[in-house]
Write an enzyme that holds these catalytic residues in place. Structure first.
Site, PDB file in Angstrom:
ATOM      1  N   ASN A   7       0.858  -1.184   0.000  1.00 43.32           N
ATOM      2  CA  ASN A   7       0.000   0.000   0.000  1.00 43.32           C
ATOM      3  C   ASN A   7       0.897   1.238   0.000  1.00 43.32           C
ATOM      4  O   ASN A   7       1.448   1.603   1.037  1.00 43.32           O
ATOM      5  CB  ASN A   7      -0.905  -0.029   1.247  1.00 43.32           C
ATOM      6  CG  ASN A   7      -1.777   1.205   1.340  1.00 43.32           C
ATOM      7  OD1 ASN A   7      -1.833   2.011   0.408  1.00 43.32           O
ATOM      8  ND2 ASN A   7      -2.460   1.357   2.464  1.00 43.32           N
ATOM      9  N   TRP A   8       1.009   1.857  -1.165  1.00 43.93           N
ATOM     10  CA  TRP A   8       1.900   3.017  -1.284  1.00 43.93           C
ATOM     11  C   TRP A   8       1.297   4.278  -0.662  1.00 43.93           C
ATOM     12  O   TRP A   8       1.968   5.303  -0.555  1.00 43.93           O
ATOM     13  CB  TRP A   8       2.216   3.291  -2.762  1.00 43.93           C
ATOM     14  CG  TRP A   8       3.113   2.287  -3.421  1.00 43.93           C
ATOM     15  CD1 TRP A   8       3.626   1.138  -2.862  1.00 43.93           C
ATOM     16  CD2 TRP A   8       3.615   2.331  -4.755  1.00 43.93           C
ATOM     17  NE1 TRP A   8       4.409   0.477  -3.785  1.00 43.93           N
ATOM     18  CE2 TRP A   8       4.412   1.187  -4.952  1.00 43.93           C
ATOM     19  CE3 TRP A   8       3.462   3.228  -5.820  1.00 43.93           C
ATOM     20  CZ2 TRP A   8       5.058   0.924  -6.163  1.00 43.93           C
ATOM     21  CZ3 TRP A   8       4.096   2.966  -7.023  1.00 43.93           C
ATOM     22  CH2 TRP A   8       4.894   1.827  -7.184  1.00 43.93           C
ATOM     23  N   LYS A   9       0.007   4.212  -0.310  1.00 42.17           N
ATOM     24  CA  LYS A   9      -0.695   5.387   0.233  1.00 42.17           C
ATOM     25  C   LYS A   9      -0.512   6.571  -0.733  1.00 42.17           C
ATOM     26  O   LYS A   9      -0.517   6.352  -1.937  1.00 42.17           O
ATOM     27  CB  LYS A   9      -0.230   5.678   1.665  1.00 42.17           C
ATOM     28  CG  LYS A   9      -0.316   4.402   2.534  1.00 42.17           C
ATOM     29  CD  LYS A   9      -0.150   4.641   3.994  1.00 42.17           C
ATOM     30  CE  LYS A   9      -0.262   3.309   4.733  1.00 42.17           C
ATOM     31  NZ  LYS A   9      -0.195   3.437   6.177  1.00 42.17           N
ATOM     32  N   HIS A  94      -9.569   1.197   4.845  1.00 45.05           N
ATOM     33  CA  HIS A  94      -8.296   1.434   5.539  1.00 45.05           C
ATOM     34  C   HIS A  94      -8.543   2.412   6.694  1.00 45.05           C
ATOM     35  O   HIS A  94      -9.338   3.347   6.564  1.00 45.05           O
ATOM     36  CB  HIS A  94      -7.256   1.992   4.563  1.00 45.05           C
ATOM     37  CG  HIS A  94      -5.873   1.961   5.143  1.00 45.05           C
ATOM     38  ND1 HIS A  94      -5.439   2.913   6.039  1.00 45.05           N
ATOM     39  CD2 HIS A  94      -4.855   1.081   4.993  1.00 45.05           C
ATOM     40  CE1 HIS A  94      -4.199   2.611   6.408  1.00 45.05           C
ATOM     41  NE2 HIS A  94      -3.825   1.501   5.789  1.00 45.05           N
ATOM     42  N   GLU A  96      -6.925   4.836   7.720  1.00 45.47           N
ATOM     43  CA  GLU A  96      -6.694   6.251   7.396  1.00 45.47           C
ATOM     44  C   GLU A  96      -7.943   6.858   6.759  1.00 45.47           C
ATOM     45  O   GLU A  96      -8.234   8.041   6.937  1.00 45.47           O
ATOM     46  CB  GLU A  96      -5.454   6.385   6.498  1.00 45.47           C
ATOM     47  CG  GLU A  96      -4.189   6.193   7.325  1.00 45.47           C
ATOM     48  CD  GLU A  96      -3.016   5.593   6.589  1.00 45.47           C
ATOM     49  OE1 GLU A  96      -3.045   5.510   5.345  1.00 45.47           O
ATOM     50  OE2 GLU A  96      -2.052   5.165   7.264  1.00 45.47           O
ATOM     51  N   GLU A 166      -5.115  -4.519  10.830  1.00 46.79           N
ATOM     52  CA  GLU A 166      -4.106  -3.466  10.964  1.00 46.79           C
ATOM     53  C   GLU A 166      -4.423  -2.631  12.207  1.00 46.79           C
ATOM     54  O   GLU A 166      -5.238  -1.702  12.137  1.00 46.79           O
ATOM     55  CB  GLU A 166      -4.124  -2.556   9.735  1.00 46.79           C
ATOM     56  CG  GLU A 166      -3.740  -3.248   8.448  1.00 46.79           C
ATOM     57  CD  GLU A 166      -3.192  -2.267   7.431  1.00 46.79           C
ATOM     58  OE1 GLU A 166      -2.069  -2.480   6.968  1.00 46.79           O
ATOM     59  OE2 GLU A 166      -3.877  -1.268   7.122  1.00 46.79           O
ATOM     60  N   GLY A 172       2.554   2.860  10.780  1.00 52.60           N
ATOM     61  CA  GLY A 172       3.473   3.981  10.626  1.00 52.60           C
ATOM     62  C   GLY A 172       4.209   4.370  11.887  1.00 52.60           C
ATOM     63  O   GLY A 172       4.844   5.423  11.942  1.00 52.60           O
ATOM     64  N   SER A 212       3.541  -1.553  10.436  1.00 47.02           N
ATOM     65  CA  SER A 212       4.999  -1.527  10.660  1.00 47.02           C
ATOM     66  C   SER A 212       5.686  -2.844  10.304  1.00 47.02           C
ATOM     67  O   SER A 212       6.643  -3.254  10.969  1.00 47.02           O
ATOM     68  CB  SER A 212       5.324  -1.113  12.104  1.00 47.02           C
ATOM     69  OG  SER A 212       4.916   0.230  12.319  1.00 47.02           O
ATOM     70  N   GLY A 233       2.962  -0.887   4.373  1.00 52.15           N
ATOM     71  CA  GLY A 233       2.896   0.522   4.010  1.00 52.15           C
ATOM     72  C   GLY A 233       4.289   1.063   3.726  1.00 52.15           C
ATOM     73  O   GLY A 233       4.865   0.834   2.662  1.00 52.15           O
ATOM     74  N   GLY A 234       4.867   1.746   4.705  1.00 42.55           N
ATOM     75  CA  GLY A 234       6.144   2.445   4.521  1.00 42.55           C
ATOM     76  C   GLY A 234       7.238   1.604   3.876  1.00 42.55           C
ATOM     77  O   GLY A 234       7.938   2.071   2.964  1.00 42.55           O
TER      78      GLY A 234
HETATM   79  P1  13P Z   1       3.004   0.846   7.720  1.00 41.69           P
HETATM   80  O1  13P Z   1       3.560  -0.447   7.160  1.00 41.69           O
HETATM   81  O2  13P Z   1       3.682   2.060   7.186  1.00 41.69           O
HETATM   82  O3  13P Z   1       2.883   0.796   9.191  1.00 41.69           O
HETATM   83  O4  13P Z   1       1.499   0.956   7.149  1.00 41.69           O
HETATM   84  C1  13P Z   1       0.669  -0.138   7.252  1.00 41.69           C
HETATM   85  C2  13P Z   1      -0.546   0.135   6.466  1.00 41.69           C
HETATM   86  O5  13P Z   1      -1.322   1.006   6.796  1.00 41.69           O
HETATM   87  C3  13P Z   1      -0.755  -0.658   5.248  1.00 41.69           C
HETATM   88  O6  13P Z   1      -2.041  -0.508   4.767  1.00 41.69           O
END
Ligand code: 13P
Length: 256
Positions: A7-9, A94, A96, A166, A172, A212, A233-234
Site C-alpha cells: 500500500n503506497w498510500k 483502511h 486512514e 491493521e 506507521g 509496521s 505501508g512504509g
Molecule cells: P506501515 O507499514 O507504514 O505501518 O502501514 C501499514 C498500512 O497502513 C498498510 O495498509
C-alpha cells in the site's frame, strides 16, 4: 497462496519515481510469483502506467479505494466499474480513510459488495485504536468491524475476500503488534467470518497482518499458522526492502 500487498498510500509524488519503484519490485517479485501473490496499490494517477509495466508479469495491481456506485454525480469518486478488468484488487476501509475521512462501517460494507460485484478482489481493513487496545476492547472493535463490513457478503465471495488486521497503533509507528496478539485477532476474524458466512468461507478467506511490517519482522507474522500474508505501508516504498519481505514470505510458505 500467501498475499504480500504494497500500500503506497499517497506516495510517491513523481510519476518517474513510481515507475522506478515498481520496476525495482518487479525484478525480484516475478521470481517468486509461483509461491507468493504480490499486489501493488499505487495512487490512482499512477495506476495506468504501472499496469503497463506489470502486464504479463504475474504481479497484481490494485486501487487504494473505490466508491460504491457504478457511475453518476459523485464528484471526485472512482467507481469499481472503472477499475474492473485491469485492477485485480481494491483496498477498502483502511483506517486512514475511516479516521481521516470519516468512512463508516456502512460505507465499507457498500464498497465491499460493489467491488466484489465487479469481479475484483477486496482487501477489507479492520483495526483497533490505541485507547481501545489499552481498554482491552480490541476483540469487540474488530468483531464489530468485520460483522458490519461483511453485511452484504456471502460464501460465494470468500475466494476473493481478504481481511487485513491493521491495529491503528501499529501503522506507521515502527512498533508492530506482538505476533501473539496478531495471531489471536486473526483467529477471531476467521471465527467471525465462519459465524457470518459459513465454515467453508472462513477457511477460504485470507487474513493478513499489517502495521509496521518490515524485512526484519515479517517472518514473525508470516510464520503464524493463520496468517496468509502481510499488508505493507512504509516499507513498500523501498524496492529492496519490499523485495526482501516478498522473499522471506516465499521461503516461509515454501516450508509449510
Ligand atoms: P506501515 O507499514 O507504514 O505501518 O502501514 C501499514 C498500512 O497502513 C498498510 O495498509
Amino acid at each position: 497462496m500467501p498475499l504480500v500487498a504494497a500500500n503506497w498510500k499517497m506516495n510517491p509524488n513523481d510519476a518517474g519515481d513510481a515507475l522506478d519503484l515498481v520496476r525495482g519490485v518487479l525484478s525480484v517479485a516475478r521470481g517468486h510469483a509461483d509461491r507468493v501473490e504480490v499486489a501493488i496499490f499505487p495512487p490512482f494517477p499512477w495506476l495506468l502506467s504501472i499496469s503497463e509495466v506489470l502486464a504479463e508479469s504475474g504481479v497484481k495491481l490494485g486501487a487504494q479505494d473505490c466508491f460504491w456506485e457504478t457511475s453518476g454525480a459523485y464528484t471526485g469518486e472512482v467507481s469499481p466499474a472503472m477499475l474492473k478488468g485491469w485492477c485485480d484488487w481494491v483496498i477498502i476501509g483502511h483506517s486512514e480513510r475511516r479516521i481521516v475521512l470519516g468512512e463508516t462501517d456502512e460505507m465499507v460494507a457498500k464498497k465491499t459488495v460493489a467491488a466484489l460485484g465487479c469481479d475484483m478482489g477486496v482487501i477489507m481493513c479492520v483495526g483497533d485504536r490505541i485507547e481501545q487496545y489499552e481498554a482491552g476492547s480490541s476483540d469487540q472493535v474488530v468483531e464489530a468491524q468485520v460483522t458490519a463490513g461483511l453485511a452484504n457478503c456471502s460464501a460465494d465471495d470468500s475466494a476473493r475476500l481478504v481481511i487485513a488486521y491493521e491495529p491503528v497503533w501499529a501503522i506507521g509507528t515502527g512498533k508492530s503488534a506482538d505476533p501473539e496478539h496478531a495471531y489471536r485477532t486473526m483467529r477471531l476474524i476467521r471465527r467471525v467470518v465462519g459465524d457470518l458466512i459459513g465454515a467453508g468461507a472462513a477457511k477460504k478467506v485470507r487474513v493478513l497482518y499489517g502495521g509496521s511490517v518490515n524485512s526484519s519482522n515479517v517472518e514473525s507474522f508470516v510464520e503464524l499458522p493463520l496468517c496468509d500474508g502481510v499488508l505493507v505501508g512504509g516499507a513498500s516504498l523501498d524496492a529492496a526492502e519490499f523485495a526482501h519481505i516478498v522473499k522471506v514470505t516465499a521461503e516461509v510458505y515454501g516450508h509449510r
